[in-house]
Write a protein that holds these residues in place. Structure first.
Motif, PDB file in Angstrom:
ATOM      1  N   GLU A   1       0.832  -1.199   0.000  1.00 41.97           N
ATOM      2  CA  GLU A   1       0.000   0.000   0.000  1.00 41.97           C
ATOM      3  C   GLU A   1       0.866   1.248   0.000  1.00 41.97           C
ATOM      4  N   ALA A   2       0.412   2.276  -0.697  1.00 41.66           N
ATOM      5  CA  ALA A   2       1.131   3.553  -0.777  1.00 41.66           C
ATOM      6  C   ALA A   2       0.176   4.688  -0.418  1.00 41.66           C
ATOM      7  N   THR A   3       0.761   5.824  -0.077  1.00 46.84           N
ATOM      8  CA  THR A   3      -0.018   7.032   0.226  1.00 46.84           C
ATOM      9  C   THR A   3       0.418   8.134  -0.731  1.00 46.84           C
ATOM     10  N   TRP A   4      -0.327   9.237  -0.718  1.00 46.17           N
ATOM     11  CA  TRP A   4       0.074  10.380  -1.542  1.00 46.17           C
ATOM     12  C   TRP A   4       1.434  10.907  -1.106  1.00 46.17           C
ATOM     13  N   ASP A   5       1.749  10.836   0.180  1.00 49.40           N
ATOM     14  CA  ASP A   5       3.073  11.271   0.656  1.00 49.40           C
ATOM     15  C   ASP A   5       4.179  10.435   0.013  1.00 49.40           C
ATOM     16  N   ASP A   6       3.976   9.120  -0.076  1.00 46.23           N
ATOM     17  CA  ASP A   6       4.956   8.243  -0.736  1.00 46.23           C
ATOM     18  C   ASP A   6       5.144   8.641  -2.199  1.00 46.23           C
ATOM     19  N   ILE A   7       4.031   8.873  -2.864  1.00 43.53           N
ATOM     20  CA  ILE A   7       4.071   9.212  -4.292  1.00 43.53           C
ATOM     21  C   ILE A   7       4.771  10.545  -4.510  1.00 43.53           C
ATOM     22  N   GLU A   8       4.437  11.548  -3.706  1.00 41.44           N
ATOM     23  CA  GLU A   8       5.077  12.865  -3.828  1.00 41.44           C
ATOM     24  C   GLU A   8       6.571  12.790  -3.519  1.00 41.44           C
ATOM     25  N   HIS A   9       6.960  11.967  -2.557  1.00 42.32           N
ATOM     26  CA  HIS A   9       8.371  11.806  -2.212  1.00 42.32           C
ATOM     27  C   HIS A   9       9.153  11.223  -3.403  1.00 42.32           C
ATOM     28  N   VAL A  10       8.632  10.161  -4.004  1.00 41.56           N
ATOM     29  CA  VAL A  10       9.316   9.537  -5.145  1.00 41.56           C
ATOM     30  C   VAL A  10       9.316  10.488  -6.342  1.00 41.56           C
TER      31      VAL A  10
END
Length: 126
Positions: A111-120
């Motif tokens: 599972e991923a979050t928007w924070d993970d996506i923005e970080h990458v």
């Protein structure tokens, strides 16, 4: 071998299909929504991925057989089996042609979050 990060389903399709057709090994790191998931005979878990930013096609199907080899992998992939809103994921896999359809052979998913996506995205765009 190359690792490519994709935030759109169409981008993953194009990248993966071109790699298979040209005989290159490309690992795809895909951020997407899991619109549905189910397990078949305790062997394979199936996924239908949708774009992060819309709910219409294209959709990408994938399968994951490694989930049963580890309690952690079972837990991570099992989070997508529950009914309810589509969850975002980070998925690592390779595209393959399955008959007439293209599908993603999943090597790992969680599972991923928007924070993970923005970080990458910040790392890639730096």
């Amino acid at each position: 071998m190359r690792l490519c990060t994709c935030f759109r389903i169409g981008e993953a399709f194009n990248l993966g299909c071109n790699a298979v057709r040209s005989g290159k090994t490309v690992i795809i790191e895909l951020y997407a929504r899991v619109s549905s998931s189910w397990r078949e005979d305790g062997i394979k878990q199936h996924f239908v991925f949708a774009d992060l930013f819309h709910t219409h096609p294209p959709f990408l199907e994938g399968s994951y057989e490694l989930w049963k080899d580890s309690d952690l992998w079972d837990y991570d992939s099992g989070r997508f089996l529950h009914d309810g809103a589509a969850k975002m994921c980070r998925c690592i896999g390779k595209m393959k042609k399955d008959g007439k359809k293209w599908a993603l052979t999943i090597l790992n998913i969680w599972e991923a979050t928007w924070d993970d996506i923005e970080h990458v995205q910040g790392i890639i765009c730096a």
